[in-house]
Design a protein around this motif. Sequence first.
Motif, PDB file in Angstrom:
ATOM      1  N   GLY A  35     -35.994 -10.735  -3.349  1.00 50.12           N
ATOM      2  CA  GLY A  35     -35.220 -11.363  -2.766  1.00 50.12           C
ATOM      3  C   GLY A  35     -35.893 -11.963  -1.307  1.00 50.12           C
ATOM      4  O   GLY A  35     -35.263 -12.957  -0.767  1.00 50.12           O
ATOM      5  N   VAL A  93     -37.809 -14.153  -0.737  1.00 42.33           N
ATOM      6  CA  VAL A  93     -37.307 -15.647  -0.934  1.00 42.33           C
ATOM      7  C   VAL A  93     -36.598 -16.295   0.399  1.00 42.33           C
ATOM      8  O   VAL A  93     -36.847 -17.915   1.033  1.00 42.33           O
ATOM      9  CB  VAL A  93     -36.236 -15.855  -1.818  1.00 42.33           C
ATOM     10  N   GLY A  94     -35.110 -15.310   0.826  1.00 44.02           N
ATOM     11  CA  GLY A  94     -35.009 -15.725   1.735  1.00 44.02           C
ATOM     12  C   GLY A  94     -35.562 -15.904   3.574  1.00 44.02           C
ATOM     13  O   GLY A  94     -35.344 -16.480   4.282  1.00 44.02           O
ATOM     14  N   ASP A 145     -34.643 -12.912 -11.863  1.00 42.58           N
ATOM     15  CA  ASP A 145     -33.271 -13.688 -10.493  1.00 42.58           C
ATOM     16  C   ASP A 145     -34.073 -14.339  -9.913  1.00 42.58           C
ATOM     17  O   ASP A 145     -33.658 -15.731  -9.574  1.00 42.58           O
ATOM     18  CB  ASP A 145     -32.444 -12.913 -10.819  1.00 42.58           C
ATOM     19  N   GLN A 146     -34.330 -13.393  -9.196  1.00 44.82           N
ATOM     20  CA  GLN A 146     -35.143 -14.428  -7.548  1.00 44.82           C
ATOM     21  C   GLN A 146     -35.786 -14.623  -7.603  1.00 44.82           C
ATOM     22  O   GLN A 146     -35.776 -16.326  -6.722  1.00 44.82           O
ATOM     23  CB  GLN A 146     -35.232 -12.536  -6.732  1.00 44.82           C
ATOM     24  N   ASN A 198     -34.281 -18.063 -10.561  1.00 46.48           N
ATOM     25  CA  ASN A 198     -32.540 -18.924  -9.431  1.00 46.48           C
ATOM     26  C   ASN A 198     -32.544 -18.910  -8.202  1.00 46.48           C
ATOM     27  O   ASN A 198     -31.701 -20.111  -7.946  1.00 46.48           O
ATOM     28  CB  ASN A 198     -31.233 -17.345 -10.717  1.00 46.48           C
ATOM     29  N   ASN A 199     -34.002 -18.378  -7.642  1.00 44.66           N
ATOM     30  CA  ASN A 199     -33.461 -19.100  -6.206  1.00 44.66           C
ATOM     31  C   ASN A 199     -34.802 -19.502  -6.016  1.00 44.66           C
ATOM     32  O   ASN A 199     -34.509 -20.938  -5.260  1.00 44.66           O
ATOM     33  CB  ASN A 199     -33.315 -17.885  -5.400  1.00 44.66           C
ATOM     34  N   LEU A 230     -33.871 -23.384  -5.119  1.00 37.75           N
ATOM     35  CA  LEU A 230     -33.488 -24.307  -3.536  1.00 37.75           C
ATOM     36  C   LEU A 230     -34.248 -25.588  -3.216  1.00 37.75           C
ATOM     37  O   LEU A 230     -33.113 -26.482  -2.977  1.00 37.75           O
ATOM     38  CB  LEU A 230     -34.063 -23.321  -2.628  1.00 37.75           C
TER      39      LEU A 230
END
Lengths: 368, 328
Positions: free
Chosen positions: B65, B68-69, B92-93, B96-97, B101
């Motif tokens: 995550g 990803v950020g 999840d990361q 979902n991310n 995005l």
Amino acid sequence: MATKSNSTKTSSSKKGKMNLKDIPFSKERLIELFRQMLLGRRFEEKCGQQYQMKKFSGFCHLYIGQEAVAVGSIAALEIGKDYVFTTYRDHVHALILGISAKEVMAELFMKRTGSSHGKGGSMHFYNGKTRFMGGNGIVGGHTPLATGAAFASKYRGDGAVALCYMGDAAVNQGTFHESLNMAGLWGLPIVYIVENNIYGMGTSTERSCAQPELWKRTGDAYNIPGRQVNGMDMLEVYEATRQAVEDARNGQPVFLEMLCYRYRGHSMSDPATTYRTKDEVGQWRMKDPIERLKEQFPTVFTESMVKDMEEEIKQEVADSIKFAEDSELPELSDIWTDVCVDYPGYPGREASDNKYEFPYEQLENAKK
Amino acid sequence: MAILTMREALNQALFEEMERDERVFLMGEEVALYHGAYKVSMGLLEKFGEKRVVDSPITENSFVGLGVGAANVGLRPIIEVMTFNFSILALDQIINNAAKLRYMSGGQFECPIVIRGPNGAGGALAAQHSQALEAQYVHCPGLKVVMPSTPGDAKGLLKAAIRDPDPVIFMESEKLYNYKGEVPEEEDYILPIGKAEVKHSGSDVTIVTYGRMYTHAILPALERLEGEEGLSVEVIDMRTLAPLDLDTVLESVAKTNRMVLVEESWPKASVGAWISEQVYRYGFDLLDAPIERVSHLDVPMPYAANLEAEIIPGPESVVDAVRKVCYL
């Protein structure tokens, strides 16, 4: 560092009259921040009404009661330089961070003119220009993302800070602890703000947290000082965040627990009657952040001044509804845009629009 | 052409891309001081320093995550998962991310991240460490999935993945890290994502595969098929599983009219199942026999080596499947 890591419970909150000389910004700025709170309040009230009128659907989480937290903390940032990540209770953060009421309402109304062109909805507002990074739907799921933005900031040495809001239920997610561990370990420029409105949906912190005083949970565990803040007082929120952002820019992540309350249910489908009492709601309404600011500066926020502002905001919100109603729905072709940058004709897409065409002529030639 | 191991080829790709672009960094468990659990990042810490080669805590969901950020705000992270078995913690990361995005923000943000590491069985590692999980990622729109089978492909595709503006799941194989092959010596060797390659031309039957099944099951089977059986076999290495290069597959089936699908993963709802469905749908008239699929047996992986050998597709099962579609 040892002293900095000590967690603190602050209570500098002042009720009653304050002097303009005692605040760290101009009267104009104070009025601007008050307006952000009032717009947030009136926008959300109207939003709930439009939802009940079935003008839009899906999940919708209103921010009413918590306005001081978003307004006071974002006021302490350098907009456009610092990053903001928040939860699905994000309409007011979006309004403060440069998405117009029209674009927010149009997104809720599923229109192409909405800020995510009708693909995000209530839980997913973004603004690249102000570095507003959403609008995230999974509880605790964005804490690693914000930590990543802080990592990038440190990597580039550009001085940006990441502000990561979350609800009180997020502090029990693994990602919260994993993220804080890395932020504390590497000294990332990040401020985590838990908007503690006491309930994760209908489950109170008392019923879900072994240590419900959330500010105590990060100091020793992650070398991230935890500070408790009165989230119903915009000026206190501002000051606590300003200090935290300063610490974060110097490589000390901070965890702020903002005590606040949502007047409405968790979402539009929650009447909030089974897990809390009317009396409790009434007690918190007595601490209303907008009324509080009026009481602090009665000579600034006079009756006539507030009345004029109310009128102006009423018009702004009404205009946003008109704009949303008049806008077009997304084109069906929008389904396929922005999946990937160069989204090819995945063979699977023919399932809905039969766009994939295999060169049958080539096949015929091959057979020969 | 240089002869390199897969490990060396991947290491070259990482080295070249980190040298080319300041924004590229490598993060994961044991990637720095330890040089990677499989030594893929050998020498990178020494060359690029601890700012760009970062040992993470064992925190898969959140360091993926974090990547990803960081990608969302303009860096080019390469996140190593020690094996894709552990990427389950980061679903999840990723789903979902990373995968959403761009879409959810109406195109305002992108996610140029590479998540890479070994996928599939490593040998006597039992059920939790032996899974081929590519179908999980191929299933989700918004991700690109790459699975090379040779050192040359690995280098060219990893360089492309690092430059790609979208999230790329880059799946290697523990069993291939020591596998040697030709790697072009040109200065900036790069291969396109989304293109399959005909690795071996033939006209009687098409074998479609990807990842280490090519080297471990198909190459040994080829000798028998072309020798003893006297068949002319075409082998297609998909290389990228999402997006899928169906054209190359159909063109080959148009020529051979017979197809065998070989994959390491479980058979249910798998990439092989997906490719078969697409070929039946678009190439139904081209087929002279039902498609045969060779997959992992539908069980968790046991520890015992004799059982593992039976469960993972090998040359025997490929030969049997080819004979079957050829009605031999």
